[in-house]
Design an enzyme around this catalytic site. Structure first.
Site, PDB file in Angstrom:
ATOM      1  N   LYS A 193       0.843  -1.198   0.000  1.00 24.76           N
ATOM      2  CA  LYS A 193       0.000   0.000   0.000  1.00 24.76           C
ATOM      3  C   LYS A 193       0.877   1.246   0.000  1.00 24.76           C
ATOM      4  O   LYS A 193       1.767   1.379   0.814  1.00 24.76           O
ATOM      5  CB  LYS A 193      -0.908  -0.002   1.228  1.00 24.76           C
ATOM      6  CG  LYS A 193      -1.857  -1.192   1.257  1.00 24.76           C
ATOM      7  CD  LYS A 193      -2.612  -1.279   2.564  1.00 24.76           C
ATOM      8  CE  LYS A 193      -1.708  -1.610   3.714  1.00 24.76           C
ATOM      9  NZ  LYS A 193      -2.447  -1.881   4.970  1.00 24.76           N
ATOM     10  N   THR A 211      -7.435   9.198   9.185  1.00 26.29           N
ATOM     11  CA  THR A 211      -7.096   7.956   8.486  1.00 26.29           C
ATOM     12  C   THR A 211      -6.899   6.794   9.459  1.00 26.29           C
ATOM     13  O   THR A 211      -6.387   5.747   9.070  1.00 26.29           O
ATOM     14  CB  THR A 211      -5.792   8.132   7.677  1.00 26.29           C
ATOM     15  OG1 THR A 211      -4.779   8.582   8.588  1.00 26.29           O
ATOM     16  CG2 THR A 211      -5.949   9.131   6.565  1.00 26.29           C
ATOM     17  N   GLY A 245      -7.339   3.551  11.188  1.00 27.06           N
ATOM     18  CA  GLY A 245      -8.079   2.342  10.814  1.00 27.06           C
ATOM     19  C   GLY A 245      -8.053   2.030   9.327  1.00 27.06           C
ATOM     20  O   GLY A 245      -8.742   1.124   8.866  1.00 27.06           O
ATOM     21  N   THR A 246      -7.236   2.766   8.565  1.00 21.70           N
ATOM     22  CA  THR A 246      -7.217   2.566   7.107  1.00 21.70           C
ATOM     23  C   THR A 246      -6.795   1.141   6.728  1.00 21.70           C
ATOM     24  O   THR A 246      -7.431   0.497   5.895  1.00 21.70           O
ATOM     25  CB  THR A 246      -6.227   3.567   6.455  1.00 21.70           C
ATOM     26  OG1 THR A 246      -6.639   4.873   6.827  1.00 21.70           O
ATOM     27  CG2 THR A 246      -6.242   3.455   4.959  1.00 21.70           C
ATOM     28  N   GLY A 247      -5.714   0.661   7.360  1.00 19.79           N
ATOM     29  CA  GLY A 247      -5.202  -0.667   7.000  1.00 19.79           C
ATOM     30  C   GLY A 247      -6.189  -1.766   7.355  1.00 19.79           C
ATOM     31  O   GLY A 247      -6.408  -2.707   6.588  1.00 19.79           O
ATOM     32  N   CYS A 248      -6.811  -1.616   8.541  1.00 18.51           N
ATOM     33  CA  CYS A 248      -7.804  -2.611   8.978  1.00 18.51           C
ATOM     34  C   CYS A 248      -8.967  -2.642   7.988  1.00 18.51           C
ATOM     35  O   CYS A 248      -9.447  -3.698   7.592  1.00 18.51           O
ATOM     36  CB  CYS A 248      -8.353  -2.243  10.358  1.00 18.51           C
ATOM     37  SG  CYS A 248      -7.072  -2.027  11.599  1.00 18.51           S
TER      38      CYS A 248
HETATM   39  C1  LIG Z   1      -6.642  -3.064  17.612  1.00 22.13           C
HETATM   40  C2  LIG Z   1      -5.891  -2.334  16.578  1.00 22.13           C
HETATM   41  N1  LIG Z   1      -5.598  -2.941  15.414  1.00 22.13           N
HETATM   42  C3  LIG Z   1      -4.945  -2.277  14.457  1.00 22.13           C
HETATM   43  C4  LIG Z   1      -4.535  -0.980  14.632  1.00 22.13           C
HETATM   44  C5  LIG Z   1      -3.774  -0.255  13.563  1.00 22.13           C
HETATM   45  O1  LIG Z   1      -4.522   0.799  13.019  1.00 22.13           O
HETATM   46  P1  LIG Z   1      -3.847   2.223  12.778  1.00 22.13           P
HETATM   47  O2  LIG Z   1      -2.578   1.971  11.994  1.00 22.13           O
HETATM   48  O3  LIG Z   1      -4.826   3.015  11.998  1.00 22.13           O
HETATM   49  O4  LIG Z   1      -3.544   2.805  14.125  1.00 22.13           O
HETATM   50  C6  LIG Z   1      -4.838  -0.351  15.860  1.00 22.13           C
HETATM   51  N2  LIG Z   1      -4.481   0.911  16.115  1.00 22.13           N
HETATM   52  N3  LIG Z   1      -5.524  -1.058  16.816  1.00 22.13           N
END
Ligand SMILES: Cc1ncc(COP(=O)(O)O)c(N)n1
Length: 600
Positions: free
Chosen positions: A204, A297, A299-302
């Site tokens: 990505k 942004t 949570g973008t990867g999730c």
């Molecule tokens: C439980 C959990 N899983 C994945 C991410 C990564 O997401 P981000 O890179 O947006 O912080 C996160 N912050 N928390």
């Protein structure tokens, strides 16, 4: 009619923006049923992670066993895994489970792995010692791995160690260069990471802003000019083993001001999909799209990996699933929730159902699942649907940048279209299985079209001096108008009333949605005819007629629930109608696409 089931194995984000919370919201809006196995609980908000409580690995497996022994799973997404024990336990369980489900004649449940290592806010979400186990035990099980650039860099450090192939120094060089911001480097990285076991890798590019002219000239060096197709506003070119899908469309945003979202159209982001093939070369698909400058942004990867898993569960190919996931994320970022807390906000997962009010509100609280069919049709066509309801024509009406000439072209063609469209509603009204009330509702839609056409007539009369007779008897029909009306009339001929109603729905639901949206987002001082157009579709006459017709469609579907096979056919019909709708607006905004074909 149980929806496809998607399992997320991930951590909880108490702030609701990432982790399983983001995953489940994504599954829901893409028309799938979400299941979850929690690996860890994080105490987290928009400003960061303050504590992590890992689940014992035995309990992670207990959750998995409970779900998998009962419910057939169509795709798995894996996110935050926290520590070595969880990675090792899960890898072993997934290996056995996949082997047994494959041996039951299945072609294997797709597994999407988002190698979550560090949160955007800087917290370590995977302990150092777990990375090697993740690479050795888990990567070979996954269908697709979705690292961002920092994660890709981490993985490359191990690529040389774990693979026997020749290009060790190259990996080290790539991993050491903190500036993996050039397209050829990203492509090389994707290929090297694929040597670690996954069938495909999506690197990505969100962390690398690329320069559009540079990308264009690089692609030109590659292209033989074989422009394959324009699909949903994208241009697809292919040369050798590299396919490039380019979109220029900046998703509409109701939160970003134009200067930030459209700040620099010369900056693009490119995601690189590498797939292993039988020869050593593999194949690449490059997804090139405008950079959206937003801070919301989280949570973008999730979200991307969940959207990919949901689309794979729906049965889409890997490339199409990737494209759907990218479109979903682009739009969810553009509509990100900026003011949720003190830190960077999350994406808006509910954007497909914006503006709230049309399809999300229950018109009748006794109905458990209002608009179940229409919601499912929209959820399963997010990219096509968005290309239609956020067409440049609509955005141009909102900010007044649409040209008068484009608007008038469309008014004339839409006038011709409406006559056929009214006929089709009348035909649907005449269907033998209608109740008395349904006859009246459907005939009412024919009537609403006649009302709508009065506005077109008035605009054509006032600005072009055209009479009704001139419009009807002296105006040539364009290819897009003819294509859409022929498609719907053919559907009518098949004699399946529900399918006919689905074929005419995008126009009705889409215009009702567009009308409401424009009412909220139009700028002051736009052309008075643009304003009249918006008022007509946002007005209660059109909205009420549309809502009645939508309820009727749902009632018909509930009376005779479509089989999965029929549902697939209805979806195809819906998708085609959305594309044909957008095609009429394409002609309006892009004169080179116009073809006048049919004399009156
Ligand atoms: C439980 C959990 N899983 C994945 C991410 C990564 O997401 P981000 O890179 O947006 O912080 C996160 N912050 N928390």
């Amino acid at each position: 009619m149980s929806p496809p089931r998607v399992l997320t194995i991930a951590g909880s984000d108490s702030g609701g923006g990432a982790g399983i919370q983001a995953d489940l919201k994504t599954f829901l809006s893409l028309g799938t049923y979400g299941l979850s196995v929690l690996t860890a609980l994080t105490a987290q908000n928009t400003t960061g992670v303050s504590a992590i409580h890992a689940c014992p690995s035995e309990f992670v497996l207990q959750q998995f066993d409970s779900v998998a022994s009962d419910i057939e799973i169509d795709a798995v997404k894996v996110g935050m895994l926290c520590n070595h024990d969880i990675v090792a336990a899960l890898a072993s369980r997934l290996r056995d489970w996949k082997a047994s489900s494959d041996s039951h004649g299945g072609s294997g449940v797709p597994v999407v792995l988002d190698p979550v290592m560090v949160s955007t806010s800087g917290s370590l979400l995977l302990s150092e010692g777990a990375i090697e186990t993740l690479i050795q035990d888990l990567l070979p099980l996954c269908t697709i791995l979705t690292p961002n650039l920092p994660e890709a860099r981490q993985l490359l450090k191990y690529a040389a160690k774990f693979t026997s192939h020749q290009s060790g120094p190259r990996e080290r060089e790539l991993a050491q260069s903190n500036e993996m911001t050039e397209l050829p480097q990203m492509m090389a990285a994707a290929k090297s990471i694929a040597q670690l076991g996954p069938k495909a890798v999506l690197v990505k590019g969100g962390h690398a802003k690329l320069n559009r002219p540079q990308i264009e000239s690089w692609l030109e060096g590659l292209d033989t000019g074989s422009e394959l197709a324009g699909v949903n506003g994208a241009v697809i070119t292919r040369r050798g083993n590299v396919t490039a899908i380019r979109t220029d469309r900046i998703p509409h945003s109701h939160v970003l001001d134009e200067t930030s979202s459209q700040g620099n159209p010369q900056m693009v982001v490119c995601d690189v999909l590498y797939q292993q093939t039988d020869d050593a070369e593999g194949s690449y698909v490059l997804f090139i799209k405008p950079l959206i400058a937003s801070t919301a942004t989280h949570g973008t990867g999730c979200t991307l990996s969940s959207a990919l898993a949901a689309s794979l569960a729906q049965g889409h190919s890997l490339v199409r699933s990737t494209s759907i996931a990218i479109t979903y994320v682009q739009n969810a970022i553009a509509n990100g929730i900026q003011d949720l807390g003190k830190g960077p906000g999350p994406l808006d997962h509910s954007y497909p159902f914006q503006p709230r009010g049309l399809i999300t509100d229950s018109p009748d609280s006794s109905t458990a699942s209002p608009f179940a069919l229409l919601r499912s049709l929209i959820s399963n066509s997010i990219d096509v649907w968005t290309a239609f309801v956020q067409h440049p024509f609509v955005l141009g009406l909102a900010d007044g940048s649409l040209s008068r000439e484009a608007f008038e072209w469309f008014m004339k063609q839409d006038y011709l279209f409406l006559r056929h469209y009214a006929r089709i509603w009348a035909q649907a009204a005449a269907s033998p299985d209608n109740t008395f009330e349904e006859v009246s509702t459907l005939a009412g839609m024919a009537q609403a079209m006649a009302e709508e056409a009065k506005l077109h007539l008035q605009i054509c009369h006032d600005s072009l001096g055209m009479s009704a007779s001139q419009l009807e008897h002296e105006t040539m029909e364009s290819a897009a108008t003819l294509a859409y009306t022929r498609f719907v009339l053919d559907t009518a001929r098949s004699g399946d009333t529900l399918e006919l109603l689905v074929a005419v729905s995008p126009c009705m639901v889409g215009y009702a949605q567009v009308g409401l949206w424009l009412q909220q987002h139009r700028k002051q001082g736009i052309d008075k005819d643009f304003a009249a157009w918006i008022d007509a579709y946002a007005g209660s006459d059109f909205q009420d007629a549309a809502k009645k017709a939508m309820l009727l469609i749902e009632a018909k579907a509930a009376r005779d629930p479509p089989s999965p096979e029929r549902l697939r056919k209805l979806q195809k019909t819906w998708n085609a109608a959305c594309r044909l709708e957008a095609g009429m607006w394409d002609e309006a905004v892009e004169p080179s696409l116009r073809r006048l074909v049919l004399e009156p």
